[in-house]
Enzyme design. Structure first.
Site, PDB file in Angstrom:
ATOM      1  N   ARG A 177       0.831  -1.208   0.000  1.00 57.98           N
ATOM      2  CA  ARG A 177       0.000   0.000   0.000  1.00 57.98           C
ATOM      3  C   ARG A 177       0.865   1.258   0.000  1.00 57.98           C
ATOM      4  NH1 ARG A 177      -1.674   1.413   6.085  1.00 57.98           N
ATOM      5  NH2 ARG A 177      -0.273   0.012   7.154  1.00 57.98           N
ATOM      6  N   SER A 217      -4.792   5.327   5.552  1.00 60.01           N
ATOM      7  CA  SER A 217      -4.495   3.894   5.604  1.00 60.01           C
ATOM      8  C   SER A 217      -4.195   3.310   4.227  1.00 60.01           C
ATOM      9  CB  SER A 217      -5.685   3.143   6.215  1.00 60.01           C
ATOM     10  OG  SER A 217      -5.901   3.568   7.540  1.00 60.01           O
ATOM     11  N   GLU A 219     -18.766   4.263  -0.027  1.00 57.92           N
ATOM     12  CA  GLU A 219     -18.033   3.599  -1.101  1.00 57.92           C
ATOM     13  C   GLU A 219     -18.823   3.560  -2.406  1.00 57.92           C
ATOM     14  OE1 GLU A 219     -18.642   2.348   1.918  1.00 57.92           O
ATOM     15  OE2 GLU A 219     -16.672   2.571   2.851  1.00 57.92           O
ATOM     16  N   HIS A 228      -5.495  -3.493   2.772  1.00 50.04           N
ATOM     17  CA  HIS A 228      -5.802  -4.277   3.975  1.00 50.04           C
ATOM     18  C   HIS A 228      -6.530  -5.578   3.614  1.00 50.04           C
ATOM     19  CE1 HIS A 228      -4.714  -0.438   5.586  1.00 50.04           C
ATOM     20  NE2 HIS A 228      -4.862  -0.811   6.839  1.00 50.04           N
TER      21      HIS A 228
END
Lengths: 309, 270
Positions: free
Chosen positions: A6, A33, A54, A105
């Site tokens: 990431r 993140s 989203e 993630h």
């Protein structure tokens, strides 16, 4: 070096923004993140935090794409592919617009947040969509290059990146990522291990240990899960006749399934899949969870012995 | 122009009825309720070039209620994007006219739609792109009233207000009916105006079959700076065909050839 995929994604996105004014980024309140914030910090006029929504993020990205922008829409993998699945299906893939969906993630290496936050099905559901390209980079060098390659590729794509730092296996100098091509990381003649993402270093480790026993294991990094490099798989199957797949996600519909689909039709040989056995994850440190689910070299070696017995 | 619009809308309604009859399936009620709004946009307000459907500075239209595709197709054909004869191919294999709008197959369609609730987000994205590029185009989005039951609409309503998208002009085709019955029986959507105002929108309520009111609403929306505008259009489902008007059963059923003949005669005032 040895950073999370990431991190490399965020760096690549930021750098792409410097050279291509059409690159835009969206996030759903997880920019720190997913690392899309690295882009946002440097290109605030082209970064849109959509809040915790989203579905709206993906629709907005689709609208941007119809006007020539190249949107990268990021969130945790489970939310961006799951919550917004039908938006990805209809507003992105069915419309066939140039949106890059980025899920971070992913898998149990997400860790302590537990099953609600660990995508295990994302590869399967993204792979099922017509027009979709699916990429799971193995390390930071590949994640950076894959992000650049997806910006150059016209069409919907899903990029899966990990939270956890992992070892760098590629030399940065002279490295070239080719979308749709598997990579032979280690030559071998007895058995082939096909891996993607964080499982690639583990596959390489297994191959080293197998070599100590006199077993020659070939290791393939199949970063592009779709469209999969079918010709390379057939070549491997013809050469070694035994295939092991390993992925950090559900065995239902993921890399292993994709490999079995190709080989069952074009070169039927034994295929053994390693992944999550149709379960959700649990909480715990990410690296320990990978071993808890036996997503490791030991499991590969065990399966190799069974296949070679 | 209003007289011209009247005749254009009449011609669109004839095509809608005839293409649906030829297709044998589709959605007449919501196509006919949306006809006047779409006619006014495509023949009065939108900056377009049918010779160059991909013109970067064009105004955009997102038919969020994609099942009203026949109304959009009629407008595009009459505007010259493709031959009027193509309308007879609606919903048939080999035709570029899909059951719901498909941007990759039909010239002039700015966004593929059909799954309710997604269009307003797309319109927002188009407006953001225009802002980034310093272009002045407007993005029009037409939603159904039942569509407002989709949560994504409210996510998008928040986003449009948050980003101050004053080049988004959205319409709600408020005909009061959806597949399972009246909105109020299925899932109450009113008060639409108060809800959008609370979300930070400028809101105008009009008669969606009155061209003067539609024109005034668009002029008002263009004069409004810093926030998006919603035009709540009171409409009649099946407008123009008496046996279809306000009948929920005509949401998704095509007329028979005989019914189509009667409907066309009525629309033409014969």
């Amino acid at each position: 070096m040895n950073s999370a995929t990431r991190e490399a994604y965020g760096a690549a996105l930021r750098d792409l923004g410097r050279v291509n004014p059409n690159i835009v980024a969206l996030d759903a309140d997880l920019a720190g993140s997913t690392k899309s914030a690295m882009f946002g910090k440097e290109h605030p006029d082209r970064f849109f935090d959509m809040g915790i929504s989203e579905a709206d993020m993906i629709g907005t990205a689709a609208g941007l794409a119809t006007c020539g922008k190249i949107p990268f829409a990021s969130s945790f993998s489970v939310f961006v592919t799951g919550r917004a699945f039908e938006q990805i299906r209809n507003s992105v893939c069915n419309a066939n617009v140039n949106v890059k969906v980025v899920g971070s993630h992913a898998g149990p290496s997400c860790g302590e947040d537990g099953s609600s936050h660990q995508a295990v099905e994302d590869i399967a559901i993204m792979r099922a969509l017509p027009h979709m390209t699916v990429v799971v980079p193995a390390d930071d060098v590949e994640a950076y290059a894959a992000t650049v390659a997806l910006a150059d590729h016209t069409g919907p794509a899903y990029l899966r990146v990990a939270r956890l730092a992992s070892p760098t296996i590629h030399e940065e100098e002279g490295y070239k990522f080719v979308l749709g091509k598997g990579e032979v990381l280690r030559e071998g003649t007895d058995i082939t291990v096909v891996a993607c993402g964080m499982m690639v270093p583990r596959a390489l480790h297994a191959a080293e240990l197998l070599a100590d026993e006199g077993i020659s294991a070939e290791v393939i990094n199949m970063a592009t899960v779709k469209p999969i490099d079918a010709d390379l798989l057939v070549e491997c199957a013809k050469k070694t006749g035994k295939i092991i797949t390993i992925e950090e996600g559900s065995m239902v519909g993921g890399l292993g399934t994709a490999v079995a689909e190709v080989l069952s039709e074009r070169c039927p040989v034994p295929v053994r899949r390693i992944g999550l056995p149709d379960v959700f994850g649990i909480s715990g440190p990410g690296d320990q969870l990978l071993d808890y689910y036996r997503l490791n070299a030991g499991h590969i070696i065990e399966v190799a012995h069974e296949l070679l017995a | 122009m209003c007289n011209d619009l009247l005749s254009i809308a009449r011609e669109m309604r004839v095509h809608i009825v005839e293409m649906l009859a030829a297709a044998g399936s589709g959605h007449p009620g919501g196509s006919l309720s949306a006809t006047d709004i779409i006619a006014d946009l495509y023949f009065q307000h939108m900056r377009l070039d049918p010779e160059n459907p991909a013109w970067e500075d064009r105004d955009r239209f997102v038919l969020a209620k994609g099942h009203a595709a026949p109304a959009l197709y009629a407008a595009l054909a009459l505007r010259g994007y493709f031959p009027v004869e193509d309308l007879q191919g609606l919903r048939k294999i080999g035709s570029h006219l899909q059951g719901h709008p498909c941007m990759s197959s039909t010239p002039g369609v700015d966004m593929s739609t059909g799954s309710l609730g997604q269009g307003l987000s797309v319109a927002n994205g188009m407006a953001l792109a225009g802002r980034i590029d310093g272009r002045s185009y407007y993005v029009y989005c037409l939603m159904g009233d039942g569509e407002l039951q989709e949560g994504q609409v409210w996510e998008a309503a928040m986003s449009a207000a948050h980003y101050g998208l004053d080049h988004v002009i959205a319409f709600v085709d408020h005909n009061g009916l959806q597949i399972d019955g009246h909105n109020d029986e299925v899932m109450t959507v009113t008060p639409i105006d108060e809800k959008f105002r609370a979300f930070g929108w400028d809101v105008v309520c009009i008669d969606g079959h009155d061209f003067k009111q539609i024109d005034d609403a668009i002029a008002h929306a263009k004069a409004t700076k810093g926030k998006p505008t919603l035009v709540v259009c009171e409409t009649v489902k099946g407008k123009g065909v008496s046996f279809m008007e306000n009948q929920v059963d005509w949401h998704g059923v095509a007329p028979t050839p005989e019914q189509a003949t009667a409907a066309v005669a009525e629309i033409r005032g014969l």
